[in-house]
Design an enzyme around this catalytic site. Structure first.
Site, short mmCIF file in Angstrom:
data_model
loop_
_atom_site.label_atom_id
_atom_site.label_comp_id
_atom_site.label_asym_id
_atom_site.label_seq_id
_atom_site.Cartn_x
_atom_site.Cartn_y
_atom_site.Cartn_z
N GLN A 41 0.82 -1.22 0.00
CA GLN A 41 0.00 0.00 0.00
C GLN A 41 0.85 1.26 0.00
O GLN A 41 0.32 2.36 -0.08
CB GLN A 41 -0.96 -0.01 1.19
CG GLN A 41 -0.32 0.08 2.56
CD GLN A 41 0.16 -1.26 3.10
OE1 GLN A 41 0.29 -2.24 2.37
NE2 GLN A 41 0.43 -1.33 4.40
N ARG A 70 -8.55 5.77 -3.51
CA ARG A 70 -7.78 5.99 -2.27
C ARG A 70 -7.12 7.37 -2.39
O ARG A 70 -6.87 7.86 -3.49
CB ARG A 70 -6.69 4.93 -2.13
CG ARG A 70 -5.93 5.04 -0.82
CD ARG A 70 -4.71 4.13 -0.75
NE ARG A 70 -4.06 4.25 0.56
CZ ARG A 70 -2.83 3.85 0.83
NH1 ARG A 70 -2.10 3.29 -0.12
NH2 ARG A 70 -2.32 4.00 2.04
N HIS A 71 -6.84 7.97 -1.25
CA HIS A 71 -6.08 9.22 -1.26
C HIS A 71 -4.68 8.97 -1.85
O HIS A 71 -4.24 7.83 -1.96
CB HIS A 71 -5.97 9.80 0.16
CG HIS A 71 -5.32 8.84 1.12
ND1 HIS A 71 -3.97 8.59 1.11
CD2 HIS A 71 -5.85 8.03 2.06
CE1 HIS A 71 -3.69 7.69 2.04
NE2 HIS A 71 -4.81 7.32 2.63
N ARG A 74 1.18 9.88 1.01
CA ARG A 74 1.18 10.75 2.20
C ARG A 74 2.43 10.48 3.01
O ARG A 74 3.15 9.52 2.79
CB ARG A 74 -0.05 10.45 3.06
CG ARG A 74 -0.17 8.97 3.45
CD ARG A 74 -1.05 8.74 4.66
NE ARG A 74 -1.37 7.35 4.90
CZ ARG A 74 -0.56 6.44 5.43
NH1 ARG A 74 0.68 6.77 5.77
NH2 ARG A 74 -0.96 5.19 5.62
N THR A 77 1.75 7.85 9.05
CA THR A 77 0.80 8.26 10.09
C THR A 77 1.60 8.74 11.31
O THR A 77 2.78 8.43 11.45
CB THR A 77 -0.11 7.09 10.49
OG1 THR A 77 0.73 5.98 10.85
CG2 THR A 77 -1.02 6.68 9.34
N ARG A 154 -6.43 14.41 4.33
CA ARG A 154 -5.73 13.91 3.14
C ARG A 154 -6.69 13.34 2.10
O ARG A 154 -6.38 13.32 0.91
CB ARG A 154 -4.68 12.87 3.53
CG ARG A 154 -5.22 11.59 4.15
CD ARG A 154 -4.11 10.56 4.30
NE ARG A 154 -4.48 9.36 4.99
CZ ARG A 154 -4.34 9.16 6.31
NH1 ARG A 154 -3.84 10.11 7.06
NH2 ARG A 154 -4.69 8.02 6.85
N LYS A 289 -3.24 -6.90 4.64
CA LYS A 289 -4.52 -6.51 4.06
C LYS A 289 -5.48 -7.70 4.01
O LYS A 289 -6.66 -7.59 4.32
CB LYS A 289 -4.33 -5.94 2.64
CG LYS A 289 -3.51 -4.66 2.59
CD LYS A 289 -4.09 -3.58 3.50
CE LYS A 289 -3.17 -2.39 3.64
NZ LYS A 289 -3.46 -1.55 4.81
N ASP A 350 -7.27 2.89 1.99
CA ASP A 350 -6.92 1.54 1.50
C ASP A 350 -7.70 0.43 2.21
O ASP A 350 -8.25 -0.46 1.57
CB ASP A 350 -5.41 1.28 1.62
CG ASP A 350 -4.83 1.55 2.99
OD1 ASP A 350 -5.52 2.17 3.83
OD2 ASP A 350 -3.67 1.15 3.22
#
Ligand SMILES: *[C@@H]1O[C@H](CO)[C@@H](O)[C@H](O)[C@H]1NC(C)=O
Ligand SMILES: *[C@@H]1O[C@H](CO)[C@@H](O)[C@H](O)[C@H]1NC(C)=O
Ligand SMILES: *[C@@H]1O[C@H](CO)[C@@H](O)[C@H](O)[C@H]1NC(C)=O
Ligand SMILES: *[C@@H]1O[C@H](CO)[C@@H](O)[C@H](O)[C@H]1NC(C)=O
Ligand SMILES: *[C@@H]1O[C@H](CO)[C@@H](O)[C@H](O)[C@H]1NC(C)=O
Ligand SMILES: *[C@@H]1O[C@H](CO)[C@@H](O)[C@H](O)[C@H]1NC(C)=O
Ligand SMILES: *[C@@H]1O[C@H](CO)[C@@H](O)[C@H](O)[C@H]1NC(C)=O
Ligand SMILES: *[C@@H]1O[C@H](CO)[C@@H](O)[C@H](O)[C@H]1NC(C)=O
Length: 457
Positions: A41, A70-71, A74, A77, A154, A289, A350
């Site tokens: 991802q 999906r964004h 980035r 986190t 985001r 996932k 995601d």
């Protein structure tokens, strides 16, 4: 003068070449593809090769497209960025000597932020909106999509960047268009209430024992592939005293530093690992996932049921029937849930997309045998279940309806990152398509509640 001018030209062209982006509208991320498409991802969107031709058949006309995106890329986190920073600090504090290949780390400053899109990630979405307009030119010239976005910064910004790309393509086609930015985007709150673009409500999934399955599966695989890498890192960075967990964090620095660069230039961290090791890393993300949000988790697909019931409503023009994560106030109001549009564009994350693929039944056990925790299953052998194929940054699913020739019924087809994912359980044809009615019938998991009752036991 002439001499200086030509030197300048040479320098200018070198700089231009060096600054060329690794991203592109059509193909997505194209640098060092032998390993950059194995970052799960954390891969940038790339056009996944499709076994089935993804173009619209000549005898068919598109009537409907639901996009789910999906964004874009980035920063890590907040929790992860603190961990990576601490890992780098520890290296600087405790490593006594750097081998040649690792010497750059001595002067490496950890400067990544947290949670927000990078410039590269914004551009991914601009490219995605532009590409969507072109691909669906038959519809986009005369129909505006209805937009929704989960309301985290985001994701909203991604939706806005997508509209910039769409608008740019629209202007190129019709300079006199009266459509202008900003487009209106309905925001679905993540902090409270029902939201089909962000999971949160199902307590047995969020906090129950099923939330441990992901970690367990990934740990089993980590114990197989990581120790050799850890040993090598500890040889080359004496004093670092890495554990296998540190190794994964250290590998994460490759994709994150890559997408932190405006052009997506491959980070030097990436070259410290072999292509085979990146495949193992990608598989580690895929297991996360599959067992975290996909069919490997008993309540994974349940998280996607609300969205699928909304999709059925849109595709059939019938009111939403759902008692999971939909907000009935929003979904029974034409202003916030119109049913007469031809184009819909939703923006999410995601993990939510993985749950939705599951609720759509795209990866049933006879196509995707439960992924092994001890040996790598290739994307092909997993029926296409690969985290980099399914949910890279700026991932996009297209659900298309088309009217073909004199067929009595429309056909449905699903394309994920340019790859046709054949529909399951509805008698799909050689192009992976089913008739609308058969497709809706096949979604009985979603229409019958999708085990939502098991969320609260
Ligand atoms: C990394 O950690 C150090 C020490 O705690 C801190 O001063 C610095 O601001 C952090 N940098 C980032 C980018 O988070
Ligand atoms: C992406 O969208 C955000 C929010 O609208 C905006 O601030 C930013 O400038 C956009 N990015 C680019 C590259 O245009
Ligand atoms: C549903 O949406 C309405 C309108 O935005 C909002 O007032 C309400 O709080 C939402 N309810 C839930 C349960 O999400
Ligand atoms: C992988 O590990 C998970 C968690 O321990 C487990 O539920 C699953 O059955 C394992 N998969 C296989 C194919 O053994
Ligand atoms: C780890 O290294 C050992 C010794 O060189 C080798 O036998 C083994 O196959 C390696 N394991 C992996 C997963 O590469
Ligand atoms: C290395 O880390 C392990 C635990 O991760 C610890 O037990 C050991 O003392 C550490 N060794 C050194 C030399 O710091
Ligand atoms: C929100 O979801 C809950 C749980 O499924 C449901 O009971 C409730 O009716 C929903 N609220 C709205 C406004 O749709
Ligand atoms: C919503 O749309 C339907 C179908 O087009 C129409 O019958 C209905 O009157 C509309 N309702 C409102 C409140 O506009």
């Amino acid at each position: 003068m002439v001499f200086f001018a030509s030197v300048w030209l040479v320098i200018a062209s070198i700089q231009f070449a060096a600054a060329e982006s690794c991203d592109s509208v059509e193909d997505g991320y194209t640098c060092s593809t032998e390993f950059s498409h194995s970052w799960g991802q954390y891969s940038g969107f790339f056009s996944v090769p499709s076994t089935i031709d993804a173009s619209v058949p000549a005898e068919c006309e598109l009537t409907f497209v639901q996009m789910l995106s999906r964004h874009g890329a980035r920063d890590p986190t907040a929790g992860k960025t603190a961990t990576y920073n601490a890992t780098v600090q520890r290296i600087h504090d405790s490593v006594t000597a750097y081998s040649e290949e690792y010497a750059f780390i001595k002067d490496y400053d950890y400067t990544l932020g947290a949670d927000q899109l990078t410039t590269f990630g914004q551009q991914e979405l601009i490219n995605a909106g532009y590409k969507f307009f072109q691909r669906y030119a038959q519809l986009t010239g005369s129909n505006m999509p209805f937009f929704r976005s989960s309301d985290q910064d985001r994701v909203v910004e991604s939706a806005q960047n997508w509209t910039q790309g769409f608008q740019q393509a629209l202007l190129e086609q019709d300079a006199g268009t009266t459509v202008s930015l900003p487009y209106s985007i309905l925001l679905l709150p993540e902090e409270s209430g029902n939201n089909t673009l962000n999971h949160d409500l199902c307590t047995a999934f969020e906090d129950g024992p099923v939330s441990e399955i992901k970690k367990s599966a990934q740990t089993i695989w980590q114990n197989v592939f990581a120790p050799n890498i850890t040993a090598r890192l500890n040889e080359n960075l004496p004093g670092a005293n890495f554990t296998d967990d540190d190794t994964i964090n250290f590998m994460d620095l490759c994709p994150y530093n890559t997408v932190a660069d405006d052009e997506g230039t491959v980070s030097p961290f990436c070259n410290l690992f072999t292509t085979d090791e990146w495949q193992s890393y990608g598989y580690f993300q895929t297991l996360g996932k599959y067992y975290g949000y996909g069919p490997g988790n008993p309540l994974g697909p349940t998280q996607g049921v609300g969205f699928v019931n909304e999709l059925i409503a849109r595709a059939t023009g019938q009111a939403v029937v759902d008692s999971t994560s939909t907000n009935s106030t929003l979904d029974h109001d034409n202003a916030t849930f119109p049913l007469d549009r031809k184009l819909y564009a939703d923006f999410s994350h995601d993990n939510d997309m993985i749950g939705i693929y599951g609720a759509l039944g795209l990866f049933p056990a006879d196509v995707t045998a439960p992924l092994s925790n001890t040996t790598r299953t290739s994307a092909e052998d997993a029926g296409g279940f690969d985290s980099a194929w399914l949910v890279p940054f700026s991932a996009r699913m297209y659900v298309e309806k088309m009217q073909c020739g004199a067929d009595a019924e429309e056909k449905v087809r699903i394309i994920v990152n340019d790859r046709v994912v054949p529909l399951q359980g509805c008698g799909a044809d050689e192009l992976g398509r089913c008739s609308l009615g058969a497709w809706v019938d096949s979604l009985s998991f979603a229409t019958s509640g999708g085990l939502w009752n098991e969320c609260f036991v």
